[in-house]
Design a protein around this motif. Structure first.
Motif, PDB file in Angstrom:
ATOM      1  N   THR A 113       0.831  -1.205   0.000  1.00 41.14           N
ATOM      2  CA  THR A 113       0.000   0.000   0.000  1.00 41.14           C
ATOM      3  C   THR A 113       0.864   1.253   0.000  1.00 41.14           C
ATOM      4  OG1 THR A 113      -1.813  -1.148   1.094  1.00 41.14           O
ATOM      5  CG2 THR A 113      -1.787   1.257   1.284  1.00 41.14           C
ATOM      6  N   TYR A 114       1.849   1.288   0.878  1.00 44.15           N
ATOM      7  CA  TYR A 114       2.748   2.451   0.896  1.00 44.15           C
ATOM      8  C   TYR A 114       3.454   2.603  -0.449  1.00 44.15           C
ATOM      9  CZ  TYR A 114       6.241   5.837   2.126  1.00 44.15           C
ATOM     10  OH  TYR A 114       7.011   6.968   2.135  1.00 44.15           O
ATOM     11  N   ALA A 115       3.950   1.483  -0.983  1.00 40.89           N
ATOM     12  CA  ALA A 115       4.672   1.531  -2.256  1.00 40.89           C
ATOM     13  C   ALA A 115       3.789   2.061  -3.378  1.00 40.89           C
ATOM     14  CB  ALA A 115       5.201   0.144  -2.611  1.00 40.89           C
ATOM     15  N   MET A 116       2.556   1.577  -3.462  1.00 34.22           N
ATOM     16  CA  MET A 116       1.672   1.983  -4.549  1.00 34.22           C
ATOM     17  C   MET A 116       1.269   3.450  -4.461  1.00 34.22           C
ATOM     18  SD  MET A 116       1.434  -0.482  -6.555  1.00 34.22           S
ATOM     19  CE  MET A 116       2.506  -1.860  -6.288  1.00 34.22           C
ATOM     20  N   PHE A 117       1.095   3.946  -3.255  1.00 38.14           N
ATOM     21  CA  PHE A 117       0.666   5.336  -3.111  1.00 38.14           C
ATOM     22  C   PHE A 117       1.821   6.332  -3.130  1.00 38.14           C
ATOM     23  CE2 PHE A 117      -3.376   3.555  -1.662  1.00 38.14           C
ATOM     24  CZ  PHE A 117      -4.274   4.433  -2.253  1.00 38.14           C
ATOM     25  N   TYR A 118       2.975   5.961  -2.600  1.00 34.22           N
ATOM     26  CA  TYR A 118       4.016   6.956  -2.380  1.00 34.22           C
ATOM     27  C   TYR A 118       5.365   6.686  -3.041  1.00 34.22           C
ATOM     28  CZ  TYR A 118       0.766   8.896   0.943  1.00 34.22           C
ATOM     29  OH  TYR A 118      -0.338   9.446   1.519  1.00 34.22           O
ATOM     30  N   MET A 119       5.541   5.554  -3.672  1.00 40.60           N
ATOM     31  CA  MET A 119       6.818   5.266  -4.320  1.00 40.60           C
ATOM     32  C   MET A 119       6.637   5.234  -5.834  1.00 40.60           C
ATOM     33  SD  MET A 119       8.190   2.255  -1.844  1.00 40.60           S
ATOM     34  CE  MET A 119       9.734   2.676  -1.081  1.00 40.60           C
ATOM     35  N   ARG A 120       7.740   5.378  -6.533  1.00 42.37           N
ATOM     36  CA  ARG A 120       7.726   5.349  -7.989  1.00 42.37           C
ATOM     37  C   ARG A 120       8.941   4.574  -8.480  1.00 42.37           C
ATOM     38  NH1 ARG A 120       3.451   6.280  -7.089  1.00 42.37           N
ATOM     39  NH2 ARG A 120       2.231   8.143  -7.312  1.00 42.37           N
ATOM     40  N   GLY A 121       8.891   4.159  -9.720  1.00 43.72           N
ATOM     41  CA  GLY A 121      10.033   3.591 -10.407  1.00 43.72           C
ATOM     42  C   GLY A 121      10.683   2.416  -9.706  1.00 43.72           C
ATOM     43  N   ALA A 122      12.013   2.459  -9.643  1.00 43.95           N
ATOM     44  CA  ALA A 122      12.792   1.359  -9.084  1.00 43.95           C
ATOM     45  C   ALA A 122      12.474   1.126  -7.611  1.00 43.95           C
ATOM     46  CB  ALA A 122      14.285   1.634  -9.273  1.00 43.95           C
ATOM     47  N   ALA A 123      12.257   2.180  -6.854  1.00 39.22           N
ATOM     48  CA  ALA A 123      11.959   2.025  -5.421  1.00 39.22           C
ATOM     49  C   ALA A 123      10.656   1.245  -5.217  1.00 39.22           C
ATOM     50  CB  ALA A 123      11.869   3.389  -4.743  1.00 39.22           C
ATOM     51  N   MET A 124       9.637   1.542  -6.032  1.00 39.29           N
ATOM     52  CA  MET A 124       8.368   0.827  -5.916  1.00 39.29           C
ATOM     53  C   MET A 124       8.570  -0.659  -6.225  1.00 39.29           C
ATOM     54  SD  MET A 124       4.728   1.030  -8.050  1.00 39.29           S
ATOM     55  CE  MET A 124       4.898   2.712  -8.428  1.00 39.29           C
ATOM     56  N   ARG A 125       9.329  -0.936  -7.248  1.00 36.75           N
ATOM     57  CA  ARG A 125       9.546  -2.328  -7.620  1.00 36.75           C
ATOM     58  C   ARG A 125      10.382  -3.082  -6.582  1.00 36.75           C
ATOM     59  NH1 ARG A 125       8.170   0.817 -11.390  1.00 36.75           N
ATOM     60  NH2 ARG A 125       7.055   0.119 -13.237  1.00 36.75           N
ATOM     61  N   MET A 126      11.347  -2.413  -5.967  1.00 39.77           N
ATOM     62  CA  MET A 126      12.129  -3.063  -4.908  1.00 39.77           C
ATOM     63  C   MET A 126      11.246  -3.336  -3.688  1.00 39.77           C
ATOM     64  SD  MET A 126      14.961  -3.886  -6.123  1.00 39.77           S
ATOM     65  CE  MET A 126      15.661  -4.538  -4.624  1.00 39.77           C
ATOM     66  N   ALA A 127      10.315  -2.437  -3.406  1.00 38.55           N
ATOM     67  CA  ALA A 127       9.360  -2.701  -2.323  1.00 38.55           C
ATOM     68  C   ALA A 127       8.525  -3.928  -2.649  1.00 38.55           C
ATOM     69  CB  ALA A 127       8.465  -1.478  -2.098  1.00 38.55           C
ATOM     70  N   MET A 128       8.222  -4.134  -3.921  1.00 35.22           N
ATOM     71  CA  MET A 128       7.438  -5.301  -4.315  1.00 35.22           C
ATOM     72  C   MET A 128       8.225  -6.605  -4.142  1.00 35.22           C
ATOM     73  SD  MET A 128       4.709  -3.797  -4.678  1.00 35.22           S
ATOM     74  CE  MET A 128       3.722  -5.217  -5.050  1.00 35.22           C
ATOM     75  N   VAL A 129       9.550  -6.528  -4.192  1.00 34.85           N
ATOM     76  CA  VAL A 129      10.368  -7.702  -3.877  1.00 34.85           C
ATOM     77  C   VAL A 129      10.088  -8.113  -2.430  1.00 34.85           C
ATOM     78  CG1 VAL A 129      12.724  -8.573  -3.576  1.00 34.85           C
ATOM     79  CG2 VAL A 129      12.172  -7.158  -5.575  1.00 34.85           C
ATOM     80  N   LEU A 130      10.079  -7.141  -1.524  1.00 32.71           N
ATOM     81  CA  LEU A 130       9.780  -7.412  -0.110  1.00 32.71           C
ATOM     82  C   LEU A 130       8.353  -7.932   0.053  1.00 32.71           C
ATOM     83  CD1 LEU A 130      10.436  -7.357   2.904  1.00 32.71           C
ATOM     84  CD2 LEU A 130       9.833  -4.910   2.898  1.00 32.71           C
ATOM     85  N   VAL A 131       7.411  -7.333  -0.649  1.00 35.81           N
ATOM     86  CA  VAL A 131       6.014  -7.774  -0.581  1.00 35.81           C
ATOM     87  C   VAL A 131       5.903  -9.254  -0.976  1.00 35.81           C
ATOM     88  CG1 VAL A 131       3.728  -7.501  -1.634  1.00 35.81           C
ATOM     89  CG2 VAL A 131       5.018  -5.480  -0.903  1.00 35.81           C
ATOM     90  N   ASN A 132       6.560  -9.628  -2.055  1.00 41.04           N
ATOM     91  CA  ASN A 132       6.515 -11.029  -2.489  1.00 41.04           C
ATOM     92  C   ASN A 132       7.150 -11.952  -1.464  1.00 41.04           C
ATOM     93  OD1 ASN A 132       5.336 -11.495  -5.303  1.00 41.04           O
ATOM     94  ND2 ASN A 132       6.480  -9.595  -5.524  1.00 41.04           N
ATOM     95  N   ALA A 133       8.218 -11.523  -0.827  1.00 42.69           N
ATOM     96  CA  ALA A 133       8.847 -12.342   0.214  1.00 42.69           C
ATOM     97  C   ALA A 133       7.896 -12.531   1.397  1.00 42.69           C
ATOM     98  CB  ALA A 133      10.150 -11.692   0.676  1.00 42.69           C
TER      99      ALA A 133
END
Length: 168
Positions: A113-133
């Protein structure tokens, strides 16, 4: 047996959408396509009996719609939408509590949720690595090979997407 085929089909389609969204450099494409994937994951989790994960996945459909609509808009609407999704996530986790099987996907949903609302680009995708873990715990707990594969592949796709986004 038919339900297993439906579980497999929803898992395959959701995985395909996740990967295609995560490897592309467009944040808008990521938000929209991952919303469709979340709807399929909700159905997949529901069919497996993972009620917390199903509810959190269904909520993420709304999160993706809100994040896409407010993508470039700072201000109160984005804060209100973010707070609403966080509150709903905590409420769902509390109402469907099943111990660690609920905790990790709930934390993953909050990070997403934080990533989708407040992150962009590479940072958002790296947050998604954590989400998947974090969601991997749900996949292992329910012995869902589709979700184990999906979290592994989607996490890898998110890392590749981060690299491609940084390079672009």
């Amino acid at each position: 047996m038919l339900s297993q085929h439906i579980i497999d089909a929803t898992g395959l389609l959701a995985l395909s959408l996740n990967v295609s969204a995560l490897v592309r450099p467009s944040d808008r494409t990521l938000l929209k396509t991952s919303g469709w994937a979340s709807a399929l994951w909700a159905l997949n989790n529901l069919l497996m009996g993972a009620l917390s994960a199903a509810a959190l996945s269904a909520l993420s459909v709304g999160r993706q719609i809100g994040a896409a609509a407010l993508h470039d808009r700072p201000g109160r609407w984005k804060v209100a939408a973010f707070a609403t999704v966080v509150t709903a996530t905590l409420l769902i986790a509390g109402l469907t509590w099943n111990g660690l099987d609920t905790l990790f996907p709930a934390i993953g949903s909050l990070v997403g949720t934080y990533a989708m609302f407040y992150m962009r680009g590479a940072a958002m995708r790296m947050a998604m690595v954590l989400v998947n873990a974090l969601w991997m715990v749900n996949a292992v707990a329910y012995d869902s090979w589709w979700q184990i594969a999906a979290n592994t592949i989607s996490g890898t796709a998110a890392a590749i997407g981060a690299w491609r986004t940084r390079a672009a």
